[in-house]
Design a protein around this motif. Structure first.
Motif, PDB file in Angstrom:
ATOM      1  N   ILE A   1      38.070  42.415  37.883  1.00  0.00           N
ATOM      2  CA  ILE A   1      38.832  43.242  38.818  1.00  0.00           C
ATOM      3  C   ILE A   1      37.891  43.876  39.831  1.00  0.00           C
ATOM      4  CG2 ILE A   1      40.342  45.256  39.032  1.00  0.00           C
ATOM      5  CD1 ILE A   1      41.389  44.661  36.242  1.00  0.00           C
ATOM      6  N   LEU A   2      36.746  44.375  39.360  1.00  0.00           N
ATOM      7  CA  LEU A   2      35.763  44.992  40.250  1.00  0.00           C
ATOM      8  C   LEU A   2      35.230  43.974  41.258  1.00  0.00           C
ATOM      9  CD1 LEU A   2      33.813  47.030  37.553  1.00  0.00           C
ATOM     10  CD2 LEU A   2      35.142  48.021  39.413  1.00  0.00           C
ATOM     11  N   ALA A   3      34.912  42.781  40.763  1.00  0.00           N
ATOM     12  CA  ALA A   3      34.388  41.737  41.645  1.00  0.00           C
ATOM     13  C   ALA A   3      35.437  41.281  42.645  1.00  0.00           C
ATOM     14  CB  ALA A   3      33.899  40.552  40.805  1.00  0.00           C
ATOM     15  N   GLY A   4      36.676  41.112  42.178  1.00  0.00           N
ATOM     16  CA  GLY A   4      37.745  40.685  43.067  1.00  0.00           C
ATOM     17  C   GLY A   4      38.033  41.705  44.156  1.00  0.00           C
ATOM     18  N   ALA A   5      37.919  42.979  43.822  1.00  0.00           N
ATOM     19  CA  ALA A   5      38.166  44.030  44.809  1.00  0.00           C
ATOM     20  C   ALA A   5      37.110  44.007  45.908  1.00  0.00           C
ATOM     21  CB  ALA A   5      38.179  45.391  44.112  1.00  0.00           C
ATOM     22  N   LEU A   6      35.874  43.695  45.551  1.00  0.00           N
ATOM     23  CA  LEU A   6      34.805  43.604  46.550  1.00  0.00           C
ATOM     24  C   LEU A   6      35.095  42.505  47.565  1.00  0.00           C
ATOM     25  CD1 LEU A   6      31.460  44.052  44.558  1.00  0.00           C
ATOM     26  CD2 LEU A   6      32.238  45.420  46.500  1.00  0.00           C
ATOM     27  N   ARG A   7      35.572  41.373  47.080  1.00  0.00           N
ATOM     28  CA  ARG A   7      35.864  40.251  47.969  1.00  0.00           C
ATOM     29  C   ARG A   7      37.128  40.508  48.790  1.00  0.00           C
ATOM     30  NH1 ARG A   7      34.881  34.554  48.174  1.00  0.00           N
ATOM     31  NH2 ARG A   7      36.541  33.551  49.382  1.00  0.00           N
ATOM     32  N   GLU A   8      38.133  41.111  48.161  1.00  0.00           N
ATOM     33  CA  GLU A   8      39.431  41.280  48.811  1.00  0.00           C
ATOM     34  C   GLU A   8      39.319  42.015  50.141  1.00  0.00           C
ATOM     35  OE1 GLU A   8      43.441  43.905  48.028  1.00  0.00           O
ATOM     36  OE2 GLU A   8      42.493  42.956  46.299  1.00  0.00           O
ATOM     37  N   SER A   9      38.592  43.146  50.139  1.00  0.00           N
ATOM     38  CA  SER A   9      38.491  43.926  51.379  1.00  0.00           C
ATOM     39  C   SER A   9      37.707  43.182  52.450  1.00  0.00           C
ATOM     40  CB  SER A   9      37.855  45.292  51.104  1.00  0.00           C
ATOM     41  OG  SER A   9      36.590  45.154  50.472  1.00  0.00           O
ATOM     42  N   LEU A  10      36.711  42.381  52.039  1.00  0.00           N
ATOM     43  CA  LEU A  10      35.967  41.575  53.007  1.00  0.00           C
ATOM     44  C   LEU A  10      36.871  40.519  53.633  1.00  0.00           C
ATOM     45  CD1 LEU A  10      32.577  40.974  51.140  1.00  0.00           C
ATOM     46  CD2 LEU A  10      33.028  42.579  53.003  1.00  0.00           C
ATOM     47  N   GLU A  11      37.706  39.911  52.808  1.00  0.00           N
ATOM     48  CA  GLU A  11      38.594  38.856  53.289  1.00  0.00           C
ATOM     49  C   GLU A  11      39.631  39.411  54.268  1.00  0.00           C
ATOM     50  OE1 GLU A  11      40.392  34.813  51.332  1.00  0.00           O
ATOM     51  OE2 GLU A  11      40.078  36.556  50.046  1.00  0.00           O
ATOM     52  N   LEU A  12      40.213  40.559  53.915  1.00  0.00           N
ATOM     53  CA  LEU A  12      41.244  41.149  54.767  1.00  0.00           C
ATOM     54  C   LEU A  12      40.668  41.640  56.095  1.00  0.00           C
ATOM     55  CD1 LEU A  12      43.274  43.172  52.119  1.00  0.00           C
ATOM     56  CD2 LEU A  12      44.011  41.120  53.333  1.00  0.00           C
ATOM     57  N   SER A  13      39.408  42.027  56.099  1.00  0.00           N
ATOM     58  CA  SER A  13      38.789  42.540  57.319  1.00  0.00           C
ATOM     59  C   SER A  13      38.341  41.428  58.260  1.00  0.00           C
ATOM     60  CB  SER A  13      37.583  43.421  56.973  1.00  0.00           C
ATOM     61  OG  SER A  13      36.511  42.633  56.454  1.00  0.00           O
ATOM     62  N   GLY A  14      38.409  40.163  57.795  1.00  0.00           N
ATOM     63  CA  GLY A  14      37.968  39.045  58.618  1.00  0.00           C
ATOM     64  C   GLY A  14      36.471  38.799  58.558  1.00  0.00           C
ATOM     65  N   PHE A  15      35.801  39.407  57.582  1.00  0.00           N
ATOM     66  CA  PHE A  15      34.354  39.255  57.470  1.00  0.00           C
ATOM     67  C   PHE A  15      33.947  37.862  57.013  1.00  0.00           C
ATOM     68  CE2 PHE A  15      30.562  39.262  54.777  1.00  0.00           C
ATOM     69  CZ  PHE A  15      29.616  39.818  55.616  1.00  0.00           C
ATOM     70  N   ILE A  16      34.693  37.302  56.069  1.00  0.00           N
ATOM     71  CA  ILE A  16      34.295  36.049  55.421  1.00  0.00           C
ATOM     72  C   ILE A  16      34.472  34.868  56.370  1.00  0.00           C
ATOM     73  CG2 ILE A  16      34.718  34.501  53.482  1.00  0.00           C
ATOM     74  CD1 ILE A  16      35.631  36.891  51.862  1.00  0.00           C
ATOM     75  N   GLN A  17      33.408  34.079  56.501  1.00  0.00           N
ATOM     76  CA  GLN A  17      33.403  32.874  57.321  1.00  0.00           C
ATOM     77  C   GLN A  17      33.237  31.645  56.423  1.00  0.00           C
ATOM     78  OE1 GLN A  17      34.056  33.126  60.684  1.00  0.00           O
ATOM     79  NE2 GLN A  17      34.351  35.283  60.131  1.00  0.00           N
ATOM     80  N   PRO A  18      33.664  30.456  56.898  1.00  0.00           N
ATOM     81  CA  PRO A  18      33.633  29.264  56.039  1.00  0.00           C
ATOM     82  C   PRO A  18      32.266  28.937  55.469  1.00  0.00           C
ATOM     83  CG  PRO A  18      34.945  28.857  58.006  1.00  0.00           C
ATOM     84  CD  PRO A  18      34.292  30.179  58.208  1.00  0.00           C
ATOM     85  N   GLN A  19      31.193  29.209  56.215  1.00  0.00           N
ATOM     86  CA  GLN A  19      29.863  28.823  55.748  1.00  0.00           C
ATOM     87  C   GLN A  19      29.307  29.768  54.691  1.00  0.00           C
ATOM     88  OE1 GLN A  19      30.457  30.209  58.653  1.00  0.00           O
ATOM     89  NE2 GLN A  19      28.950  31.779  59.123  1.00  0.00           N
TER      90      GLN A  19
END
Length: 258
Positions: A39-57
């Motif tokens: 849950i802790l790890a998923g929460a870290l990724r979730e906010s990055l994904e929603l903010s548009g931070f994550i790129q395909p590479q």
């Protein structure tokens, strides 16, 4: 046959090479010691994904095998959360990652302390080496974070002159992660029926990157504020119309403004 890079580096008689895992290699499934860790790890990724931070590479994963070959022996360590800025090949269902061979060295690795000692501080250099030694001396990951969820203790280590140095947070209790352009810090609250301490991201302006449920609530509040503003304008218009009529003025026959 495993592919081996021609480059190898040695440190204190350690020969480190970056080799692809054989196709038939079976990674050991490491049991999760604490049910809260995913849950802790998923929460870290979730906010990055929603903010548009994550790129395909990019490669962002949890409980994911990082590989290196030391003196001819394969070593695999699985941090609770890891961020790699760029990989050479974007692939789905990646089971492991070998730095240098497949892309960048991870920029940050995070471990969540569990109820039992998991070796996050182990500097053991003999095979199999400890996590601390592996991240610091073998992979040379620039930032290593150890987080104790129950008490909210965040230890932020930065690689300097080949050694991890403990860094103090800023006045807001956060650490600036230059490679991500974000602050990392702790936050206390509830998500997914878990109440306690969390690791969170903030942007350069100090704005908290929201989770999905928070983003939905923000949108609801904005919609409610817009509804209230429209209602206030309607009421104001009605009061004006009533006043004009009380003065014997027909609002419908007012001359246009020049």
């Amino acid at each position: 046959m495993a592919t081996q890079l021609s480059e190898a580096k040695s440190s204190n008689q350690l020969v480190i090479t970056w080799e692809a895992l054989p196709d038939d290699f079976q990674l050991k499934d490491e049991p999760v010691e604490n049910t809260g860790q995913p849950i802790l790890a998923g929460a870290l990724r979730e906010s990055l994904e929603l903010s548009g931070f994550i790129q395909p590479q990019m490669l962002i994963a949890s409980n994911f095998g990082l590989c290196a070959t030391i003196n001819g022996q394969l070593v695999v360590k699985a941090p609770d959360w890891v961020y790699v800025p760029s990989v050479k090949e974007v692939r789905e269902n990646r089971k492991s990652y070998t730095p240098i061979l497949e892309g960048d060295i991870p920029a940050i690795a995070i471990e969540f302390l569990s109820d039992t000692e998991g070796g996050e501080y182990s500097v053991k250099r003999t095979y199999p080496p400890g996590k601390w030694f592996f991240y610091e001396q073998i992979l040379q990951i620039p930032i290593y974070v150890i987080f104790e969820p129950d008490g909210g203790l965040l230890e932020y280590y930065q690689l300097e002159n080949g050694r991890y140095e403990l860094k103090q947070p800023d006045e807001n209790g956060r650490h600036w992660v230059d490679s991500m352009g974000l602050f990392l810090g702790t936050w206390q609250g509830t998500k997914e029926a878990r109440t306690g301490y969390w690791l969170r991201w903030w942007d350069q302006a100090g704005n908290l990157l929201p989770w999905a449920v928070e983003q939905i609530e923000q949108e609801r509040q904005r919609a409610e504020q817009e509804r209230q503003r429209a209602e206030q304008e309607r009421q104001q218009k009605e009061r004006l119309m009533a006043y004009l009529k009380s003065q014997g003025i027909d609002p419908e026959n007012l001359p246009p403004l020049e």
